[in-house]
Design a protein around this motif. Structure first.
Motif, PDB file in Angstrom:
ATOM      1  N   PHE B 252    -112.183  51.869  -1.482  1.00 43.18           N
ATOM      2  CA  PHE B 252    -113.272  51.593  -2.466  1.00 43.18           C
ATOM      3  C   PHE B 252    -114.342  50.618  -2.038  1.00 43.18           C
ATOM      4  O   PHE B 252    -115.455  51.001  -2.214  1.00 43.18           O
ATOM      5  N   PRO B 253    -113.619  49.272  -1.613  1.00 47.09           N
ATOM      6  CA  PRO B 253    -114.813  48.545  -1.401  1.00 47.09           C
ATOM      7  C   PRO B 253    -115.767  48.799  -0.301  1.00 47.09           C
ATOM      8  O   PRO B 253    -116.860  48.834  -0.416  1.00 47.09           O
ATOM      9  N   ALA B 254    -115.056  49.616   0.655  1.00 40.95           N
ATOM     10  CA  ALA B 254    -115.858  50.297   1.919  1.00 40.95           C
ATOM     11  C   ALA B 254    -116.824  51.210   1.198  1.00 40.95           C
ATOM     12  O   ALA B 254    -118.170  51.090   1.750  1.00 40.95           O
ATOM     13  N   MET B 255    -116.627  52.056   0.138  1.00 44.87           N
ATOM     14  CA  MET B 255    -117.352  52.883  -0.246  1.00 44.87           C
ATOM     15  C   MET B 255    -118.525  52.155  -0.829  1.00 44.87           C
ATOM     16  O   MET B 255    -119.742  52.705  -0.765  1.00 44.87           O
ATOM     17  N   LEU B 256    -118.388  51.210  -1.666  1.00 46.21           N
ATOM     18  CA  LEU B 256    -119.391  50.606  -2.447  1.00 46.21           C
ATOM     19  C   LEU B 256    -120.571  49.819  -1.256  1.00 46.21           C
ATOM     20  O   LEU B 256    -121.667  49.982  -1.638  1.00 46.21           O
ATOM     21  N   ARG B 257    -119.827  49.104  -0.422  1.00 51.86           N
ATOM     22  CA  ARG B 257    -120.604  48.436   0.558  1.00 51.86           C
ATOM     23  C   ARG B 257    -121.597  49.473   1.317  1.00 51.86           C
ATOM     24  O   ARG B 257    -122.828  49.504   1.437  1.00 51.86           O
ATOM     25  N   SER B 258    -121.012  50.783   1.567  1.00 51.70           N
ATOM     26  CA  SER B 258    -121.796  51.714   2.518  1.00 51.70           C
ATOM     27  C   SER B 258    -122.574  52.416   1.557  1.00 51.70           C
ATOM     28  O   SER B 258    -123.901  52.767   2.087  1.00 51.70           O
ATOM     29  N   SER B 259    -122.776  52.295   0.042  1.00 49.32           N
ATOM     30  CA  SER B 259    -123.547  53.354  -0.796  1.00 49.32           C
ATOM     31  C   SER B 259    -124.604  52.198  -0.788  1.00 49.32           C
ATOM     32  O   SER B 259    -125.915  52.757  -0.680  1.00 49.32           O
ATOM     33  N   GLY B 260    -124.610  50.966  -0.732  1.00 46.66           N
ATOM     34  CA  GLY B 260    -125.693  50.235  -0.712  1.00 46.66           C
ATOM     35  C   GLY B 260    -126.487  50.091   0.501  1.00 46.66           C
ATOM     36  O   GLY B 260    -127.795  50.561   0.443  1.00 46.66           O
ATOM     37  N   ALA B 280    -124.108  52.868   7.874  1.00 40.27           N
ATOM     38  CA  ALA B 280    -122.822  52.587   7.090  1.00 40.27           C
ATOM     39  C   ALA B 280    -121.634  52.575   8.075  1.00 40.27           C
ATOM     40  O   ALA B 280    -121.000  51.579   7.809  1.00 40.27           O
ATOM     41  N   TYR B 281    -121.615  53.355   8.789  1.00 40.15           N
ATOM     42  CA  TYR B 281    -120.259  53.383   9.698  1.00 40.15           C
ATOM     43  C   TYR B 281    -120.272  52.176  10.719  1.00 40.15           C
ATOM     44  O   TYR B 281    -119.307  51.256  10.842  1.00 40.15           O
ATOM     45  N   THR B 282    -121.366  51.926  11.305  1.00 35.22           N
ATOM     46  CA  THR B 282    -121.362  50.755  12.270  1.00 35.22           C
ATOM     47  C   THR B 282    -121.250  49.283  11.411  1.00 35.22           C
ATOM     48  O   THR B 282    -120.603  48.467  12.007  1.00 35.22           O
ATOM     49  N   MET B 283    -121.929  49.221  10.100  1.00 34.64           N
ATOM     50  CA  MET B 283    -121.669  47.966   9.503  1.00 34.64           C
ATOM     51  C   MET B 283    -120.282  47.937   9.177  1.00 34.64           C
ATOM     52  O   MET B 283    -119.784  46.772   9.098  1.00 34.64           O
ATOM     53  N   GLU B 284    -119.811  49.074   8.532  1.00 36.06           N
ATOM     54  CA  GLU B 284    -118.432  48.785   8.322  1.00 36.06           C
ATOM     55  C   GLU B 284    -117.399  48.638   9.256  1.00 36.06           C
ATOM     56  O   GLU B 284    -116.562  47.570   9.131  1.00 36.06           O
ATOM     57  N   GLY B 301    -113.306  54.256   7.778  1.00 34.89           N
ATOM     58  CA  GLY B 301    -114.199  55.205   8.785  1.00 34.89           C
ATOM     59  C   GLY B 301    -114.609  56.489   8.334  1.00 34.89           C
ATOM     60  O   GLY B 301    -115.457  57.045   8.748  1.00 34.89           O
ATOM     61  N   VAL B 302    -113.655  56.975   7.247  1.00 36.88           N
ATOM     62  CA  VAL B 302    -114.092  58.070   6.797  1.00 36.88           C
ATOM     63  C   VAL B 302    -114.852  57.642   5.388  1.00 36.88           C
ATOM     64  O   VAL B 302    -115.952  58.595   5.312  1.00 36.88           O
TER      65      VAL B 302
END
Lengths: 147, 510
Positions: B252-260, B280-284, B301-302
């Motif tokens: 979930f944290p990855a989802m929130l960061r990537s949404s931004g 989003a992928y590269t930043m994550e 990564g998904v």
């Protein structure tokens, strides 16, 4: 092997010619009073960067793409023949029949068996006809088959 | 009225039985279109526009149907990335990296569930962002005069290619081609026919939808035929129906960061969902790949690229709706729909037809919930659809394009124009000239020209009016900075490409 770079150069020449034609042709449009730019100003404004960018393509071309692969080029040619033939056939043959033939041919080109191709053609020909003509109420040419 | 009040109007518009049914159909069709490799959102939406016209829907409903298709595509693209290692559409490319390894490790249900939930989170956050941010942009843009709009159009064309390192000269020339094509027909202000060769068929100009379907869908079929050589791989078998919650929760944290990240990428000009998922992928990866598990089936990564691409897809609607200037291929196609429906997006749309804007936003919320439901329990159904053979899919796409165009114009001439545009599109794609600026030029030509001519009328022909305000100057400066960056990046790429050159066929974009 040195990279061939003819495609971009040829495209550049074509675009340069197009830009010059646009510029000259736009000049022939009469300018009215009260409209300082008139109908010719904007096309000319587009033609100038088009010409300059065409020069960039001529002077700094990228490597040629693979234009066609053998034997796929044969299927592509066949498909284009169907795509250009279909609009000409739709009115004389009617929508269901021309669609049946065209989609069966397309399916065949894409590797279906004749039976599969005909089944798909029949499905699309009559299915789309029914959907548009009967459900959406948009008349399509029926042709001799259903006429 | 405040945002909540407007949203209430929107929901009352979107929750009519007809619109609800259309949203459902749109989501379903969109997921299929997104899931099938080779049929991306641009093609899907382009082919379905004439269909929406033939159904004779009111503008609001047509818009709801097609934006649901758009959102659905973004959900669907991940399915074939995970199951086949082939992206269903371009934005789903990054999902292959960890999605397919996860599926190979026997975690296909988790990968599908995580990406589905990530899509929901991304799209939901982006829709909230759209709701909050678009009105702000409108309040700013309401002060734009024709000169500022002209500057904005210039910026849109200069930036649509993005900073992906593609040859900027080719992106820009594509825009000029589009603008030249858009000028064909009778000039609405003076009545002079331009570039028509005296043919009355061309007096109305090129119908944007005819051009669009030809450029995207027909050229795609031609490209497809060339790729036929490599066979489709077999889909991975799924043995369990339900995903384990313990695998989903940590993402979930990855989802929130990537949404931004995705939303910002989507709002910015010249960047669409593909860039959103890439960033989003590269930043994550940079942020949380401590043990080097990315690329080997890391659930984050998904989650990251899926949240990123769905969020960017929502973000891309902001400039399209608020300014009338789309930032990506698919929003350009949606703009074509709006223009054909006689709706001019921009600040005035929010003032004069709030029911359309807010009905759309409300239906995006509904679409998201529907898509989540469709994509979690019913994902197996969509997975099975990946087995539809090419010989059935392609004729279907072609025939739906033909019948759609024919049913709105009843002229075989338009069909021939469409096929010709397909051939042009094929050649341009071979030359690595992106089609999105061409379409954008065709769509925005009239507006851009009229902005220029109105500005010059106001000043009595004095061209200095074009740089007469801080806003215009700012826009031109930003455009120049952007172009310099793009040129530098492409020159760097060119140098790198000299070492190893592999000419790849260009995808249409998102």
């Amino acid at each position: 092997m040195a990279q061939a770079r003819w495609s971009d150069r040829i495209a550049g020449v074509i675009f340069l010619a197009l830009a010059i034609w646009l510029y000259v042709e736009a000049g022939s449009y009469a300018v009215r009073f009260g409209d300082p730019a008139g109908p010719s100003f904007f096309p000319r404004l587009v033609a100038v960067p088009m010409g300059l960018l065409a020069l960039v393509l001529i002077l700094r071309p990228d490597a040629d793409p693979t234009w066609f692969r053998w034997p796929q080029i044969l299927s592509q040619a066949a498909m284009l023949a169907v795509l250009f033939g279909y609009p000409l056939a739709i009115e004389p043959l009617g929508f269901p029949l021309s669609t049946l033939i065209a989609s069966a041919l397309l399916a065949k080109i894409l590797g279906a068996t004749w039976l599969q191709a005909l089944a798909l053609g029949a499905g699309l020909g009559f299915g789309l006809f029914f959907l548009f003509d009967a459900v959406f109420g948009l008349p399509l040419p029926t042709g001799p088959l259903l006429g | 009225m405040d945002i909540l009040g407007y949203l209430l109007i929107g929901f009352s518009e979107a929750l009519t039985p007809q619109n609800l049914a259309l949203a459902l159909i749109g989501c379903f069709v969109g997921t299929i279109v997104g899931a099938l490799p080779g049929l991306g959102p641009v093609n899907g939406v382009a082919v379905l526009i004439p269909l929406a016209f033939s159904m004779d829907l009111p503008p609001g409903s047509a818009l709801i149907l097609l934006t649901c298709v758009y959102y659905g595509c973004m959900y669907g693209g991940r399915i074939s990335s995970i199951m086949l290692n082939i992206p269903g559409d371009e934005p789903a490319m990054m999902t292959c990296l960890d999605g397919y390894p996860m599926a190979k490790n026997g975690k296909a249900p988790e990968a599908l569930a995580i990406s589905g939930i990530a899509s929901f989170v991304g799209a939901f956050i982006a829709t909230i962002g759209l709701m909050l941010f678009a009105p702000l942009l409108v309040r700013f843009a309401i002060h734009f005069g024709p000169a500022e709009y002209f500057a904005l159009f210039v910026m849109a064309f200069a930036t649509i290619g993005g900073i992906t390192g593609a040859n900027p000269a080719k992106t820009l020339i594509a825009a000029t081609i589009g603008l030249a094509l858009g000028a064909v027909g009778i000039d609405p202000q003076s009545g002079v026919p331009r570039f028509t060769f005296g043919s009355f068929h061309l007096f109305d100009g090129f119908h944007p939808i005819v051009a669009l379907v030809g450029l995207f869908a027909i050229s795609e079929v031609l490209i497809m035929l060339e790729m036929k050589a490599h066979e489709r791989s077999q889909a991975i078998k799924v043995n369990r129906a339900f995903a384990r919650w313990s695998d989903i929760k940590p993402t979930f944290p990855a989802m929130l960061r990537s949404s931004g990240v995705g939303f910002v990428a989507g709002v910015l000009p010249g960047a669409g969902a593909s860039l959103g998922s890439f960033l989003a992928y590269t930043m994550e990866k940079r942020y949380s790949d401590k043990k080097g598990t990315f690329g080997k089936g890391d659930p984050r990564g998904v989650a990251a690229p899926e949240a990123g691409n769905n969020s960017a897809a929502g973000g891309a609607l902001v400039p399209m709706l608020a300014l009338g200037v789309p930032g990506s291929g698919t929003t350009a196609v949606l703009l074509a729909l709006l223009i054909s429906l006689n709706i001019q997006p921009g600040p005035l749309l929010f003032q004069n037809q709030p029911d359309i804007v807010w009905g759309l936003i409300a239906s995006l919320f509904i679409a998201n919930v529907v898509l989540l439901v469709l994509n979690l329990p019913l994902v197996g159904l969509f997975t099975r659809m990946l087995a539809i053979p090419l010989w059935a899919l392609m004729p279907l796409v072609v025939m739906v394009s033909f019948v759609g165009i024919y049913s709105i114009s009843n002229s075989s001439f338009d069909l021939l124009v469409m096929v010709s545009f397909g051939v042009v599109g094929f050649v341009l794609r071979k030359l690595d000239i992106s089609l999105v600026p061409v379409v954008l030029g065709l769509l925005l030509c009239r507006e851009m020209e009229s902005a220029l001519r109105r500005a010059l009328s106001i000043s009595g022909g004095d061209p200095w009016i074009l740089v007469g305000s801080g806003i215009s100057i700012g826009l031109y400066v930003a455009t120049a900075l952007f172009l310099v960056t793009a040129i530098v990046l492409s020159m760097r790429k060119r140098r790198a490409a000299k070492v190893s050159r592999e000419v790849e066929d260009e995808y249409v974009g998102d």
